[in-house]
Design an enzyme around this catalytic site. Structure first.
Site, mmCIF file in Angstrom:
data_model
loop_
_atom_site.group_PDB
_atom_site.id
_atom_site.type_symbol
_atom_site.label_atom_id
_atom_site.label_comp_id
_atom_site.label_asym_id
_atom_site.label_seq_id
_atom_site.Cartn_x
_atom_site.Cartn_y
_atom_site.Cartn_z
ATOM 1 C CD GLU A 108 10.999 -37.646 -7.935
ATOM 2 O OE1 GLU A 108 10.104 -37.681 -7.057
ATOM 3 O OE2 GLU A 108 11.433 -36.582 -8.418
ATOM 4 C CG PHE A 134 18.442 -25.674 -4.934
ATOM 5 C CD1 PHE A 134 17.492 -25.600 -3.921
ATOM 6 C CD2 PHE A 134 18.018 -25.934 -6.228
ATOM 7 C CE1 PHE A 134 16.147 -25.793 -4.192
ATOM 8 C CE2 PHE A 134 16.669 -26.122 -6.501
ATOM 9 C CZ PHE A 134 15.731 -26.053 -5.486
ATOM 10 C CD GLN A 135 15.889 -29.696 -6.654
ATOM 11 O OE1 GLN A 135 16.350 -29.853 -7.782
ATOM 12 N NE2 GLN A 135 14.587 -29.779 -6.390
ATOM 13 C CE LYS A 177 22.242 -28.490 -15.289
ATOM 14 N NZ LYS A 177 21.274 -27.477 -14.826
ATOM 15 C CG MET A 189 -1.906 -58.029 7.647
ATOM 16 S SD MET A 189 -2.779 -59.611 7.596
ATOM 17 C CE MET A 189 -2.298 -60.236 5.984
#
Lengths: 593, 184
Positions: free
Chosen positions: A58, A120-121, A170, A490
Site C-alpha cells: 500500500e 479483525f483488520q 463495509k 548521505m
C-alpha cells in the site's frame, strides 16, 4: 442544489464510490484489495471507466498516486483495505502532506457494528491519519457518502493541496442510497474557503520594493508548480520583465527553465554557491510558494540578514512561521504573479538591468567558483558524471525524473536540468526513501509514452523494490537508474562530518544482484562500472521497451557537495575542493540535524 | 568504547525564544462533528502548544455548531501561529483571540466538596455566603458548593476551603464571550 433520484435508482455505497470517481474525472486508481474493501472492488470489476492498478504494497500505491498527481496536476487516488492496508498507506499520506500533493485515499473499514471491538483488520484509521492528512472522514451513513466523496476531491485539490482520507465501513459500502453528482456551480464549503487572490495593496507594495531593489532575488518553491503550468509561465514572464535572478527549492525545480541565464540553480543545503550567496546578500527576497524550510534557511538568525522579504503563499499559516517577512501576500501563486506583472507593467516595461548590473556582476563572480564541479575519473564512474551523461542522453526527449532520498537525489537535483514544471518528482519534506520507484510507476501510468526514469540509490530502492512487479504487470517501461555505491551515502557523509567516520550501519554487507533481480521480476537488468561504456549502457536502457533496473556501480565514497553544514549560515558553504570534511562542524553544530 | 562520541540531539535550527509568554483566551467556532475535539487537541500536542483550559459544547443546534473556548499560554509569535493553524482545520469556521480583541467576559463554574463539623463547618458556610456559593448538596458532615465567576475568584475560594476540609474540586474550564453587541 442536487437532483433526487427515485427510489428505483438507488445504488450501493460501493457503486457510489466508483460513480463519484467517474464524475470527478478519475481515470486511474492505485490500490490493493482486502476483506473490508471487497464491495468497492466488486463495483470496480463491473465497469471500465476507472482503471485500477494493482500494487504490491500500500505504501507503493500512495507514492504512485503522488507521482501521478505531481506529473499531471490532478488528484492521485488510492484504494486500500482496512487495518494494515490503511496503516501501510500512512507514510505516503504523510509524504503528500509535507509536499502539498493532492491525494484522495479511500480506506475500507470494518462494518460500523464492529468498530471499537478490536475486530479483525480493524484500526482507528481516522485517528491514525488525522495528523497526516489535510482532512479525513469516517462515513457512518451512506446518505453522506456522495457529498463526502466530492468534498474530498475539493479539499485535496484546492488551496494548499494535500491528502484526504475517506474511511468507509463495509456495511456502508453495501447500503443502498441516492447518489448525487458533484455540484460544480456551487462548490462553496461552509468553513473551508481558501483565499485565491492576493491583497491588492500588498502586491502593489511588493512591486514597489521590486522597482527600488538593487540586489533582488526570486526564491520560488513547489507552490508555483502546484498553482498549475500558467503560474510557471507567469514566473518566466515576471523574471524576464524585471531581469532579476531566480533560484528555487528542491520542490520548485522546473518552474523556471534551467537553461535561462537568469537561473542560479537550486538553493539550500546542497544548493549552488551563487544561489545561496545571492540569498544571503540580497536586499530584496521575493519568496513565491516556498516555506522557509530548515534545509533552505540554515541558521535562522543568520539567514539573509539585510533583506526585505516578500512572501507569497496560499497557506496563511506559512507566513511568519519561521522567518518574519515584510510583505506577506496570501493567495494562489499564479494569480499573484499575474497581478504583479500587471502592476509592474503599469509602471514600466523596462527591466531594471542598469540598476542591478553590479549585482549580476557579483553573481557572475560567485558562478565562477563552479560549485557543482567535480573531479572526473577514467577508471571509476563518478555519480555526478553518471547523472550528467543521463541528462545529455535524454535532453531531447520528454523526460520525467523521480528520485529516492539521499546523495543521488541531491546529485540529480544539481546535475539534471529541467525546462518544464511537473517533470521532477521527489520526496522533499518527509524525505521518504523508497519514494522514487513507485512514483515512477505512477508517472508512467499517467504518461504511457514518455520516458520515465527513477534516479535511485541501492539502499532506497530496496525499500519499495516489489513495485517492479507492478511495472512488469502493466507493461510500464520505467527505468530505474541505481547509483550503487554500496552505502547509504548521505548517512555515511554525515558520519564523516559529525561522528569521526564511525560508519554505524551505513553500508550494505549483502546486496542483491540487481541484474538477476530485474530478470526475476520479468524486467531487464543492465550493469555498468566502466566510464567508457556508460553512454552505450544508458542508450541500451532507454531503447529497451520495458522496465529496466540499471545497476550503475559508482565511486563509493564521493561526498555530495557543495553543502551548508548544520549550524552554519549560507555564506559558509563547504565547496567541492574541501579535502577533510570531518573538521568543519563545531560542537554546537553537531547537535543539529 | 564511545568515549569520544560527541553528544548529539535532534534539535533543528532552533533560535532562542526571546519573547515573553502571555495567557490568551481563544474562541473557536467549529462544526459539531465526530472527532472535531480530537483534531483541535491533536493540533496542540503535535505542534507543542500548551493548553491551560479547554471548554467545548454545542451552541447552535440547528446549524450543528460548537464553540470551543481554549486558554493558551504562548509567545505573541506562537499565538498568531496557533490561530492560523486552527483556521487551517477544515471544520473550523472562525477563531477569535478574545484577549487581543479587548476585555472579554470570562466565567467558570466549579463544584467543591467540603467535609467538616463544628467551627470549621460554620466558617465554611460564612465564606460560601461571602463568595455567593450555592449549596447544591448537604449532609450533616459535608457540603457541595457551586461557585461561578472568574477563575481567580474560584481559585481564592478553593484556597480558603483547603484548611476547612476540602475533599475534591471539579471545574468546567473557562467560557468566554466578547463584550458589546457584536457577535463572533
Amino acid at each position: 442544489m442536487t437532483e433526487q433520484t427515485s427510489q428505483d435508482n438507488q445504488i450501493t455505497g460501493a457503486e457510489m464510490v466508483v460513480q463519484a470517481l467517474v464524475d470527478q474525472g478519475v481515470e486511474h486508481i492505485f490500490g490493493y484489495p482486502g476483506g473490508a474493501a471487497l464491495p468497492i472492488y466488486d463495483a470496480i470489476f463491473q465497469q471500465d471507466t476507472v482503471q485500477h492498478i494493482l500494487v504490491r504494497h500500500e505504501q507503493g500505491a500512495t507514492h504512485m498516486a503522488e507521482g501521478y498527481a505531481r506529473s499531471t496536476g490532478k488528484a492521485g487516488v488510492v484504494l486500500v483495505t482496512s487495518g494494515p492496508g490503511a496503516t501501510n498507506a500512512v507514510t505516503g499520506l504523510t509524504d503528500a502532506l509535507m509536499d502539498s500533493i493532492p491525494l484522495v485515499c479511500i480506506t475500507a473499514q470494518v462494518p460500523t457494528t464492529l468498530i471499537g471491538t478490536d475486530g479483525f483488520q480493524e484500526c482507528d484509521t481516522v485517528g491514525i491519519t488525522r495528523s497526516c492528512t489535510k482532512h479525513n472522514y469516517l462515513v457512518k451513513n451512506v446518505a453522506d457518502l456522495p457529498r463526502i466523496m466530492h468534498e474530498a476531491f475539493l479539499i485535496a485539490t484546492t488551496g494548499r493541496p494535500g491528502p484526504v482520507v475517506v474511511d468507509i465501513p463495509k456495511d456502508v459500502q453495501f447500503a443502498l442510497g441516492d447518489y448525487t453528482k458533484p455540484d460544480l456551480d456551487n462548490l462553496r464549503h461552509a468553513s473551508y474557503r481558501p483565499r485565491m487572490d492576493g491583497d491588492h495593496a500588498a502586491i502593489e507594495a511588493a512591486v514597489d520594493l521590486m522597482l527600488r531593489a538593487e540586489r533582488p532575488v526570486f526564491y520560488t518553491g513547489g507552490g508555483v508548480i502546484n498553482a498549475g503550468p500558467e503560474a510557471s509561465e507567469h514566473l518566466r514572464e515576471l523574471a524576464e520583465l524585471t531581469g532579476f535572478p531566480v533560484t528555487s527549492t528542491l520542490m520548485g525545480l522546473g518552474a523556471f527553465p534551467a537553461s535561462n541565464p537568469q537561473w542560479l540553480g537550486m538553493l539550500g543545503m546542497h544548493g549552488t554557491y551563487e544561489a545561496n550567496l545571492a540569498m544571503h546578500d540580497c536586499d530584496l527576497m521575493i519568496n513565491i510558494g516556498a516555506r522557509f524550510d530548515d534545509r533552505i534557511t540554515g541558521r535562522i538568525d543568520a539567514f539573509s540578514p539585510n533583506s526585505r522579504k516578500v512572501h507569497v503563499d496560499i497557506d496563511p499559516s506559512s507566513i511568519n512561521k519561521v522567518v518574519r517577512v515584510d510583505v506577506p501576500i496570501i493567495g494562489d501563486c499564479g494569480r499573484v504573479l499575474e497581478e504583479m506583472i500587471r502592476i509592474y507593467r503599469s509602471k514600466t516595461n523596462q527591466p531594471r538591468s542598469e540598476a542591478i548590473a553590479p549585482w549580476w556582476k557579483q553573481i557572475e563572480k560567485w558562478r565562477g567558483v563552479n560549485s557543482l564541479g567535480f573531479k572526473n575519473s577514467e577508471t571509476v564512474i563518478k555519480p555526478q558524471h553518471a547523472i550528467a551523461r543521463l541528462y545529455e542522453a535524454t535532453r531531447d526527449r520528454d523526460v520525467y525524473i523521480t528520485t529516492e532520498v539521499g546523495q543521488h537525489q541531491m546529485w540529480a537535483a544539481q546535475h539534471f536540468h529541467f525546462e518544464k514544471p511537473n517533470r521532477w518528482m521527489t520526496s522533499g519534506g518527509l524525505g521518504t526513501m523508497g519514494y522514487g520507484l513507485p512514483a515512477s510507476v505512477g508517472v508512467q501510468v499517467a504518461h504511457p509514452d514518455a520516458l520515465v526514469i527513477d534516479i535511485a540509490g541501492e539502499a532506497s530502492v530496496q525499500m519499495t523494490m516489489q513495485e517492479m512487479s507492478t511495472a512488469v504487470q502493466y507493461g510500464l517501461p520505467v527505468k530505474i537508474f541505481i547509483l550503487n555505491n554500496e552505502r547509504m551515502g548521505m548517512v555515511r557523509q554525515w558520519q564523516d562530518l559529525l561522528h569521526g567516520s564511525r560508519y554505524a550501519h551505513s553500508y550494505s554487507q549483502s546486496l542483491p544482484d540487481f541484474v538477476k533481480l530485474a530478470e526475476a521480476y520479468g524486467g531487464k537488468g543492465i550493469r555498468c562500472s566502466d566510464p567508457a561504456k556508460l553512454d552505450a549502457a544508458i542508450a541500451e536502457m532507454i531503447d529497451y521497451d520495458g522496465p529496466v533496473l540499471f545497476d550503475c556501480l559508482v565511486e563509493k565514497d564521493e561526498n555530495c557537495l557543495p553543502m551548508i553544514p548544520s549550524g552554519k549560515p549560507h555564506n559558509e558553504m563547504i565547496l567541492p575542493d574541501t579535502a577533510n570534511i570531518g573538521s568543519i562542524i563545531d560542537e554546537k553544530g553537531r547537535a543539529l540535524v | 568504547m564511545n568515549a569520544n562520541l560527541m553528544p548529539t540531539g535532534s534539535a533543528y535550527f532552533l533560535t532562542k525564544e526571546t519573547q515573553e509568554t502571555e495567557k490568551h483566551t481563544l474562541s473557536v467556532l467549529v462544526d459539531n462533528e465526530p472527532g472535531i475535539l480530537a483534531r483541535v487537541v491533536g493540533l496542540f500536542s503535535a505542534r507543542g502548544y500548551n493548553i491551560d483550559s479547554l471548554t467545548v459544547s454545542e451552541t447552535e443546534h440547528d446549524k450543528r455548531l460548537s464553540r470551543i473556548t481554549v486558554v493558551v499560554v504562548a509567545t505573541p509569535k506562537t499565538l498568531v501561529q496557533i490561530k492560523l493553524q486552527l483556521e487551517r482545520l477544515v471544520p473550523v469556521h472562525r477563531v477569535h483571540d478574545l484577549t487581543a480583541e479587548g476585555t472579554a467576559l470570562e466565567r467558570e463554574l466549579a463544584l467543591i466538596k467540603v467535609a467538616g463539623t463544628g467551627e470549621n463547618r460554620a466558617e465554611t458556610l460564612r465564606l460560601a455566603d461571602a463568595f455567593r456559593a450555592q449549596i447544591v448538596d448537604a449532609t450533616v458532615e459535608s457540603f457541595v458548593f457551586e461557585v461561578t465567576g472568574k477563575p481567580s475568584k474560584i481559585d481564592s475560594f478553593i484556597a480558603l476551603m483547603a484548611p476547612l476540609g476540602l475533599v475534591e474540586v471539579v471545574r468546567t474550564g473557562l467560557a468566554a464571550i466578547s463584550r458589546g453587541q457584536e457577535g463572533m
